[in-house]
Design a protein around this motif. Structure first.
Motif, PDB file in Angstrom:
ATOM      1  N   PRO A 105       2.094   1.627   8.331  1.00 12.19           N
ATOM      2  CA  PRO A 105       1.892   2.490   9.505  1.00 12.19           C
ATOM      3  C   PRO A 105       1.037   1.786  10.562  1.00 12.19           C
ATOM      4  N   TYR A 106       1.458   1.848  11.779  1.00  8.74           N
ATOM      5  CA  TYR A 106       0.775   1.273  12.941  1.00  8.74           C
ATOM      6  C   TYR A 106       0.761  -0.260  12.954  1.00  8.74           C
ATOM      7  N   GLU A 107       1.315  -0.914  11.934  1.00  7.75           N
ATOM      8  CA  GLU A 107       1.273  -2.377  11.906  1.00  7.75           C
ATOM      9  C   GLU A 107       2.023  -2.974  13.086  1.00  7.75           C
ATOM     10  N   THR A 108       3.262  -2.540  13.288  1.00  6.16           N
ATOM     11  CA  THR A 108       4.073  -3.060  14.393  1.00  6.16           C
ATOM     12  C   THR A 108       3.509  -2.616  15.739  1.00  6.16           C
ATOM     13  N   ALA A 109       3.126  -1.349  15.836  1.00  7.92           N
ATOM     14  CA  ALA A 109       2.601  -0.825  17.102  1.00  7.92           C
ATOM     15  C   ALA A 109       1.331  -1.556  17.514  1.00  7.92           C
ATOM     16  N   ASN A 110       0.417  -1.785  16.589  1.00  6.20           N
ATOM     17  CA  ASN A 110      -0.829  -2.491  16.913  1.00  6.20           C
ATOM     18  C   ASN A 110      -0.564  -3.934  17.325  1.00  6.20           C
ATOM     19  N   MET A 111       0.411  -4.564  16.671  1.00  9.00           N
ATOM     20  CA  MET A 111       0.757  -5.938  17.021  1.00  9.00           C
ATOM     21  C   MET A 111       1.301  -6.001  18.455  1.00  9.00           C
ATOM     22  N   MET A 112       2.147  -5.053  18.819  1.00  8.32           N
ATOM     23  CA  MET A 112       2.693  -5.011  20.173  1.00  8.32           C
ATOM     24  C   MET A 112       1.595  -4.692  21.185  1.00  8.32           C
ATOM     25  N   HIS A 113       0.709  -3.787  20.849  1.00 19.34           N
ATOM     26  CA  HIS A 113      -0.377  -3.402  21.748  1.00 19.34           C
ATOM     27  C   HIS A 113      -1.269  -4.597  22.040  1.00 19.34           C
ATOM     28  N   ALA A 114      -1.636  -5.335  20.996  1.00 22.03           N
ATOM     29  CA  ALA A 114      -2.503  -6.502  21.177  1.00 22.03           C
ATOM     30  C   ALA A 114      -1.824  -7.574  22.007  1.00 22.03           C
ATOM     31  N   ALA A 115      -0.502  -7.781  21.767  1.00 23.21           N
ATOM     32  CA  ALA A 115       0.226  -8.805  22.518  1.00 23.21           C
ATOM     33  C   ALA A 115       0.335  -8.426  23.985  1.00 23.21           C
ATOM     34  N   ALA A 116       0.567  -7.161  24.271  1.00 27.98           N
ATOM     35  CA  ALA A 116       0.680  -6.710  25.663  1.00 27.98           C
ATOM     36  C   ALA A 116      -0.650  -6.852  26.390  1.00 27.98           C
ATOM     37  N   LEU A 117      -1.738  -6.538  25.717  1.00 24.60           N
ATOM     38  CA  LEU A 117      -3.069  -6.654  26.337  1.00 24.60           C
ATOM     39  C   LEU A 117      -3.413  -8.100  26.662  1.00 24.60           C
ATOM     40  N   LYS A 118      -2.932  -9.010  25.844  1.00 25.95           N
ATOM     41  CA  LYS A 118      -3.263 -10.423  26.031  1.00 25.95           C
ATOM     42  C   LYS A 118      -2.355 -11.109  27.049  1.00 25.95           C
ATOM     43  N   GLU A 119      -1.262 -10.469  27.411  1.00 30.58           N
ATOM     44  CA  GLU A 119      -0.324 -11.100  28.333  1.00 30.58           C
ATOM     45  C   GLU A 119      -1.029 -11.342  29.667  1.00 30.58           C
ATOM     46  N   LYS A 120      -1.067 -12.547  30.106  1.00 31.53           N
ATOM     47  CA  LYS A 120      -1.819 -12.962  31.284  1.00 31.53           C
ATOM     48  C   LYS A 120      -1.360 -12.198  32.533  1.00 31.53           C
ATOM     49  N   GLN A 167      -1.886   0.218  32.175  1.00 36.50           N
ATOM     50  CA  GLN A 167      -2.116   1.253  31.172  1.00 36.50           C
ATOM     51  C   GLN A 167      -1.165   1.034  30.001  1.00 36.50           C
ATOM     52  N   ILE A 168      -1.737   0.826  28.834  1.00 32.29           N
ATOM     53  CA  ILE A 168      -0.961   0.592  27.613  1.00 32.29           C
ATOM     54  C   ILE A 168      -1.497   1.530  26.535  1.00 32.29           C
ATOM     55  N   SER A 169      -0.619   2.283  25.921  1.00 36.96           N
ATOM     56  CA  SER A 169      -1.071   3.230  24.908  1.00 36.96           C
ATOM     57  C   SER A 169      -0.107   3.265  23.739  1.00 36.96           C
ATOM     58  N   ILE A 170      -0.590   3.788  22.622  1.00 41.52           N
ATOM     59  CA  ILE A 170       0.237   3.962  21.426  1.00 41.52           C
ATOM     60  C   ILE A 170       0.384   5.451  21.148  1.00 41.52           C
ATOM     61  N   ILE A 171       1.618   5.916  21.122  1.00 45.77           N
ATOM     62  CA  ILE A 171       1.930   7.288  20.717  1.00 45.77           C
ATOM     63  C   ILE A 171       3.050   7.158  19.687  1.00 45.77           C
ATOM     64  N   PRO A 172       2.733   7.265  18.401  1.00 43.24           N
ATOM     65  CA  PRO A 172       3.698   6.882  17.359  1.00 43.24           C
ATOM     66  C   PRO A 172       4.970   7.730  17.315  1.00 43.24           C
ATOM     67  N   GLN A 173       4.888   9.046  17.532  1.00 44.14           N
ATOM     68  CA  GLN A 173       6.077   9.881  17.422  1.00 44.14           C
ATOM     69  C   GLN A 173       6.981   9.709  18.641  1.00 44.14           C
ATOM     70  N   GLU A 174       8.272   9.515  18.376  1.00 51.22           N
ATOM     71  CA  GLU A 174       9.213   9.193  19.444  1.00 51.22           C
ATOM     72  C   GLU A 174       9.278  10.294  20.501  1.00 51.22           C
ATOM     73  N   LEU A 175       9.408  11.546  20.101  1.00 49.05           N
ATOM     74  CA  LEU A 175       9.521  12.638  21.066  1.00 49.05           C
ATOM     75  C   LEU A 175       8.256  12.770  21.895  1.00 49.05           C
TER      76      LEU A 175
END
Length: 878
Positions: free
Chosen positions: A804-819, A825-833
């Protein structure tokens, strides 16, 4: 050692075109112990299975495998060779194997040929067990019990000789054929052209004819009415009636069950009332109704008729033993039954001779018992009839049959109404003209066994299986509906949908599988990711389908192989890094080889449609027997030009952005790309690429240019025709674009199109499938943030092995580091709806919402909530 996963790859697959066993093996501590570091191992192994000395291995000469053992090789490779050899020693002719090393320490993927899954798997389990015994100190192991069990499993579960002969004949003729269920039912052909065979009863066989053939008295009545010689006789339903009938018919006579088969309960050449009395009181049959008829002196022949033609003839010999002065008749039968050509039932060319009341009764006629010891050289017939099912043998006499006897056999089959018939005929000499006083037809059998003709004890084998297949289908085209298979990394679903649309016409039903479901015409018969072989078979076995368009994804090929042996059209859209590190496909070269399987199975007169803008796909032209059709977005593509100069067909986007084709050296223009809805005003380049391949496929199947124009103009990227593929909606001043892009290449193509239509701020909702490699997941996040003003990262419901949250956290960290994008604004909301709802809440009129979904049903639920009504219809579709 542990076996983590096992797969039986039934159809053509990454490793072979033949059925293949695939095993994920964990060597555990043996990863650090190659064979040359295991004292005494090689000697013990070769002592257990000496024939391994003949294996060539990769060195290419006998003894090569032993050299590998002595120099050091790993246990996965050893088990592969052992599994093959144990099968071979069990009489199963297999040869190919290959073991792949995984990137994971100690993990190996072992593959090898097998003819039947249960025996094939047990061969590996047996090899593993033998090795473990050797490793715990055994100097050698008795491989005999293992081999016997492999043989038993094989013959218990394989097709019987008759059905197998038909299967092999269909296979040789390139007729699609598969076993249905666990018994002897075969489906030959596909879709609306399919037919069935069970044993040797075909889907063309009359039910009434089968019923008539099973009723022996009715058979005689029909034959006699047609002027065909049959023995005089009567029916009887009690012992008293049997004796009364015997007195009227006269001795010698024959008694048999009224509704019997395979020679069960048949007693011949009964010469007296005393013999008849003994037989009646020891008959082992539940049948109460009998036929008593005249016995004819002569040889017992089986004449095989298919579709009004005599195909084979055999003289049948009753089972016998030859005395040696020491063994009893029972012991002699037991010795003969150890003959490797004899098996239980119909599993082998000959059946075992029974040891039962039937034998005892027959022996009593000669004053013998099962315990009698015949003198040396004496031939003792042990059963009264010559049926193979009771242990008889057959000698081929096809070339000796006199034309008059051939004609009467054919007439008999027609009189009963059977398309495939076994005519039992008694006469002194099959090569002499029919003598109606000395010759007779005693039975006409439905579902006749054909193993006696394929495996005669003496004489020429006759391919009756081929004759049956030829009767059902004159050519492969008569048997197989067109199969169009689409593979690649991106664009498969859109391409399959367009091909289906282009092929459809009144009275012509197209079946389709893709990543959304299974469709027969306008009916959805299954939903979900249906791009594998199970779904493909639903289409290929549907009797309403006239053509099959099948999305063929990597996962299904790796799980089970292809659902078809050949296809009429094979399409490769593109190949890019995706799903690497899964199921043994760990580098890009392996992925290319996997996708190349589709061009490899295109039939010789078929078409292989390849994207000339992808260099890896272009090279696949060297690996197909089909006619290559290149497609390109660029009229300057040199592969297009060279192919056109050779006279090949090519499809491309010309200098004026028209969809164009060159066929037989003649250039043709279809339509301006921007006028075709699926191209989204000519901006969706990836859709144009898919369109070119779909047009090429449909045209290769005979769809005219004028029809293609009409069809291209009536296919739109909306939720009805192209669900989830760049569907664009206008809702309360916001533009919402829904797409399934779920890998790097697909995401780049999506955003490349979005930039032409985006208004206001772009709010993207995205996730990544968990089975992508880490660097791919991070790259998807970087692509998304570069093209978005706000990014909402959700999670798939199916985490595909991630926490749980492994993929989402990896994407969040990569987006924050993108130069240059860390301030967005970058956020994680796990449920699709909830993620879609948050995007809506953050948006204002004029903004663009980009929904990259996992489940399209959740998208529909969102629209229902926003609009206040279900099944929202887009107010505007671009």
């Amino acid at each position: 050692m542990k076996m983590h996963r096992v797969r039986y790859l039934k159809g053509p697959n990454y490793f072979s075109y033949k059925p293949t066993m695939w095993i994920e093996l964990d060597l555990e501590e043996l990863e650090f112990s190659p064979s040359n570091e295991l004292p005494g191992f090689t000697e013990a192994l070769l002592g257990t299975i000496p024939s391994l000395k003949d294996h060539t291995c990769s060195l290419g000469y006998p003894g090569g495998f032993v050299e590998r053992l002595e120099k050091g090789t790993w246990m996965g490779h050893i088990l592969e060779h052992m599994a093959l050899e144990l099968q071979y020693l069990a009489g199963i002719k297999v040869r190919r194997g290959k073991t792949l090393t995984s990137n994971k320490k100690g993990i190996y993927y072992v593959t090898y040929d097998c003819r039947e899954s249960k025996s094939g798997l047990y061969a590996f389990e047996a090899a593993k067990d033998i090795v473990e015994k050797i490793l715990t100190g055994a100097k050698s192991v008795d491989a005999g019990p293992y081999i016997e069990k492999i043989e038993d499993l094989y013959y218990t579960n394989k097709l019987g000789p008759s059905t197998e002969a038909i299967y092999n004949a269909a296979f040789a003729k390139q007729i699609p054929v598969e076993r249905v269920g666990k018994d002897s039912l075969l489906r030959l052909g596909t879709g609306s052209k399919q037919k069935f065979v069970q044993a040797t009863i075909t889907s063309q066989t009359s039910f009434m004819a089968v019923e008539n053939s099973c009723d022996k008295q009715m058979t005689k009545t029909l034959l006699a009415g047609a002027g065909i010689p049959v023995p005089e006789g009567e029916t009887a339903s009690s012992a008293e009636e049997v004796f009364e009938a015997a007195d009227r018919v006269g001795f010698p006579l024959v008694i048999k069950p009224l509704n019997g088969n395979q020679g069960r309960g048949v007693y011949t050449n009964i010469k007296s009332r005393e013999e008849l009395f003994n037989i009646i009181h020891c008959m082992d049959t539940p049948e109460n109704n009998f036929i008593v008829e005249r016995y004819y002196e002569g040889h017992d022949y089986r004449l095989l008729v298919v579709d009004g033609e005599l195909i084979a003839a055999s003289m049948r010999l009753a089972p016998f033993v030859i005395g040696n002065g020491q063994d009893s008749i029972k012991a002699l039968i037991e010795k003969e039954n150890k003959n490797p050509l004899r098996g239980d039932g119909h599993e082998k060319p000959m059946s075992k001779i029974p040891i039962n009341a039937i034998v005892s009764c027959h022996l009593e006629k000669s004053g013998l018992t099962l315990d009698s010891i015949p003198e040396p050289g004496k031939i003792v017939q042990v059963v009264g009839n010559a049926n193979l099912s009771t242990g008889g043998q057959a000698i081929d006499v096809t070339d000796e049959v006199h034309p008059t006897i051939r004609d009467v056999a054919v007439t008999a089959a027609k009189a009963i109404g059977l398309d495939v018939a076994g005519v039992d005929f008694i006469c002194p000499d099959i090569s002499a003209q029919l003598d109606r006083k000395k010759a007779t037809i005693v039975e006409v059998n439905a579902a006749p066994g054909i193993r006696m003709h394929h495996y005669p004890a003496k004489g020429k084998p006759r391919d009756v299986g081929k004759a049956i297949v030829d009767y059902l289908f004159k050519t492969r085209e008569d048997a197989s509906i067109p199969i169009i298979s689409v593979t690649g990394t991106n664009g498969k679903t859109t391409t399959t949908r367009m091909i289906k649309h282009f092929l459809e016409r009144d009275g012509y039903t197209v079946g389709m599988t893709n990543s959304d479901g299974v469709y027969v015409g306008n009916e959805t018969i299954d939903e979900g990711d249906c791009s594998g072989p199970i779904s493909a078979r639903k289409i290929l076995s549907n009797p309403n389908v006239h053509a099959a368009v099948l999305e063929t994804a990597r996962g299904g090929i790796l799980r089970e192989g292809l659902a078809f042996r050949q296809c009429d059209v094979g399409i490769v859209t593109n190949v890019s890094e995706d799903h690497l590190g899964l199921e043994g496909i760990e580098d890009f070269g392996q992925l290319v080889k996997l996708k190349r399987l589709i061009p490899e199975v295109v039939m010789e007169n078929g078409h292989c449609i390849l994207n000339a803008d992808d260099p890896e796909v272009v090279q696949m032209a060297e690996h197909t027997r089909g006619k290559v059709i290149f497609t390109s977005l660029f009229y300057t593509n040199h592969h297009i030009r060279e192919a056109a100069e050779k006279g090949w067909t090519v499809w491309f986007l010309d200098e004026d952005n028209w969809i164009s084709c060159i066929e037989d050296g003649n250039p043709k223009r279809l339509l301006p790309a921007r006028d075709i809805p699926v191209t989204i005003e000519g901006k969706a380049r990836h859709n144009i690429s898919n369109l070119l391949q779909a047009l090429a496929a449909a045209h290769s199947q005979g769809v005219p240019f004028e029809v293609l124009k009409e069809k291209a103009l009536t296919f739109s990227p909306n939720s009805e025709q192209s669900k989830g593929r760049f569907n664009t909606y206008e809702v309360e001043g916001r533009k919402i674009i829904v797409d399934y892009a779920h890998n790097i290449a697909g995401l780049n193509a999506f955003f490349d199109t979005v930039r032409h239509f985006k208004t206001g701020s772009a709010i993207t909702v995205i996730s990544s499938p968990g089975d992508r490699q880490d660097h791919e997941i991070r790259e998807m996040a970087k692509i998304a943030i570069r093209n978005s003003d706000r990014l909402i990262i959700r999670e798939d419901e199916d985490l595909r092995g991630r926490g749980p949250y492994e993929t989402a956290n990896m994407m969040h960290a990569a987006a924050l580091k993108e130069k240059g994008y860390s301030g967005k604004q970058i956020s994680i909301i796990p449920q699709e709806l909830k993620a879609y709802q948050e995007a809506w809440n953050l948006s204002a009129e004029g903004d663009t919402l980009l929904f990259l979904y996992e489940k399209h049903s959740v998208v529909n639920e969102f629209f229902s909530l926003v609009s206040g009504r279900k099944n929202v219809v887009a107010r505007k579709i671009i």
